[in-house]
Design an enzyme around this catalytic site. Structure first.
Site, PDB file in Angstrom:
ATOM      1  N   MET A 128       0.811  -1.342  -0.013  1.00 47.18           N
ATOM      2  CA  MET A 128       0.140  -0.037  -0.149  1.00 47.18           C
ATOM      3  C   MET A 128       0.783   1.318  -0.256  1.00 47.18           C
ATOM      4  O   MET A 128       0.457   2.368   0.646  1.00 47.18           O
ATOM      5  CB  MET A 128      -0.867  -0.071   1.080  1.00 47.18           C
ATOM      6  CG  MET A 128      -1.924  -1.053   1.271  1.00 47.18           C
ATOM      7  SD  MET A 128      -2.977  -1.130  -0.550  1.00 47.18           S
ATOM      8  CE  MET A 128      -4.113  -2.371   0.057  1.00 47.18           C
ATOM      9  N   HIS A 173      -4.635  -5.436  -8.160  1.00 43.73           N
ATOM     10  CA  HIS A 173      -5.626  -4.548  -7.713  1.00 43.73           C
ATOM     11  C   HIS A 173      -7.183  -4.795  -7.717  1.00 43.73           C
ATOM     12  O   HIS A 173      -7.539  -5.683  -9.049  1.00 43.73           O
ATOM     13  CB  HIS A 173      -5.634  -3.132  -8.423  1.00 43.73           C
ATOM     14  CG  HIS A 173      -6.351  -1.943  -8.318  1.00 43.73           C
ATOM     15  ND1 HIS A 173      -6.366  -1.401  -6.898  1.00 43.73           N
ATOM     16  CD2 HIS A 173      -7.741  -1.570  -8.676  1.00 43.73           C
ATOM     17  CE1 HIS A 173      -7.393  -0.714  -6.638  1.00 43.73           C
ATOM     18  NE2 HIS A 173      -8.379  -0.854  -7.490  1.00 43.73           N
TER      19      HIS A 173
HETATM   20  C1  GAR Z   1      -5.785  -7.201  -2.332  1.00 46.40           C
HETATM   21  O1  GAR Z   1      -7.201  -7.416  -2.673  1.00 46.40           O
HETATM   22  C2  GAR Z   1      -5.162  -6.336  -3.464  1.00 46.40           C
HETATM   23  O2  GAR Z   1      -5.561  -6.175  -4.536  1.00 46.40           O
HETATM   24  C3  GAR Z   1      -5.540  -4.933  -2.725  1.00 46.40           C
HETATM   25  O3  GAR Z   1      -5.140  -5.488  -1.561  1.00 46.40           O
HETATM   26  C4  GAR Z   1      -5.526  -6.723  -1.218  1.00 46.40           C
HETATM   27  C5  GAR Z   1      -4.554  -7.085  -0.217  1.00 46.40           C
HETATM   28  O4  GAR Z   1      -4.667  -8.343   0.290  1.00 46.40           O
HETATM   29  N1  GAR Z   1      -4.452  -4.068  -3.547  1.00 46.40           N
HETATM   30  C6  GAR Z   1      -4.894  -2.782  -3.735  1.00 46.40           C
HETATM   31  O5  GAR Z   1      -5.929  -2.236  -3.221  1.00 46.40           O
HETATM   32  C7  GAR Z   1      -3.848  -1.867  -4.315  1.00 46.40           C
HETATM   33  N2  GAR Z   1      -4.335  -0.653  -4.869  1.00 46.40           N
HETATM   34  P1  GAR Z   1      -3.807  -9.475   0.721  1.00 46.40           P
HETATM   35  O6  GAR Z   1      -2.817  -8.825   1.619  1.00 46.40           O
HETATM   36  O7  GAR Z   1      -4.472 -10.611   1.584  1.00 46.40           O
HETATM   37  O8  GAR Z   1      -3.115  -9.880  -0.716  1.00 46.40           O
END
Ligand code: GAR
Length: 204
Positions: free
Chosen positions: A93, A112
């Protein structure tokens, strides 16, 4: 020798887990995961890496204040030290700038939880629900300096159900992310992803 993959995380790490599982099954070949980096201490992603026996380190962005280039230089140093040439942002992030991106040109992939260019930024499933779309999904794209703006590699569509909330829709999207991100890493490792301006060509 196999190519090295580095995975950058900030939290739960379910996408990291999907990558680690694919790696264990040999599905990333000719690449393998060499390093996991988190900018947040103590997150579950770090435990997932440890459980898989993959080196995992924390580079806390807060220690660098406003000096984003110094933070990115440290990420690059560690990734190079572990012979990483392909980077996956898996729930990472932070925006990345030229200090990082110039070290891995067209070799940084982000996942994303929306069909970009719709719903960039934070809380994409919530944005999709508020807007009222019937179909959303996920996107894997090459990373540029913008927020979720880079050239699109692959996308998967996910239906929105009448009774969905953030959690149910988010879970359905994540299941597709877990399929798409390892697949894109393999395509990248195989040298089959080629950027042509804004478009990405996937070689057979
Ligand atoms: C995921 O859904 C990813 O796509 C999102 O954060 C989540 C992380 O989950 N990323 C974003 O929104 C980037 N803009 P995780 O830590 O369980 O993989």
């Amino acid at each position: 020798m196999n190519l090295g993959v580095g995975v950058l995380c900030s939290g739960e790490g379910t996408n990291l887990q999907a990558i680690l599982d694919a790696d264990r099954r040999g599905e990333l070949l000719p690449a393998q995961v060499r390093l996991v980096l988190s900018n947040v201490p103590g997150v579950p992603a770090l435990k997932r890496a440890a459980a898989a026996g993959v080196p995992a380190l924390v580079v806390d962005h807060r220690a660098y204040g406003l000096d984003r280039a110094a933070f990115e230089d440290q990420l690059v140093l560690l990734l190079r030290r572990h012979e990483v040439s392909i980077v996956a942002l898996a729930g990472f992030m932070r925006l990345l700038g030229p200090a990082f991106l110039s070290a891995f040109p067209d070799r940084v992939l982000n996942v994303h939880p929306a069909l970009l260019p719709a719903f960039p930024g934070m809380h994409a499933p919530r944005q999709a629900l508020s807007y009222g779309v019937r179909v959303t999904g996920c996107t894997v794209h090459l990373v540029d300096e913008g927020c979720d703006t880079g050239p699109i590699v692959l996308q998967a569509a996910v239906p929105v159900h009448e009774n969905d909330d953030d959690a149910t829709l988010g879970a359905r999207i994540r299941a597709e992310e877990h399929r798409l991100l390892p697949l894109c890493l393999r395509l990248c490792a195989q040298g089959r992803i080629e950027r042509q301006g804004r478009r990405v060509v996937i070689r057979p």
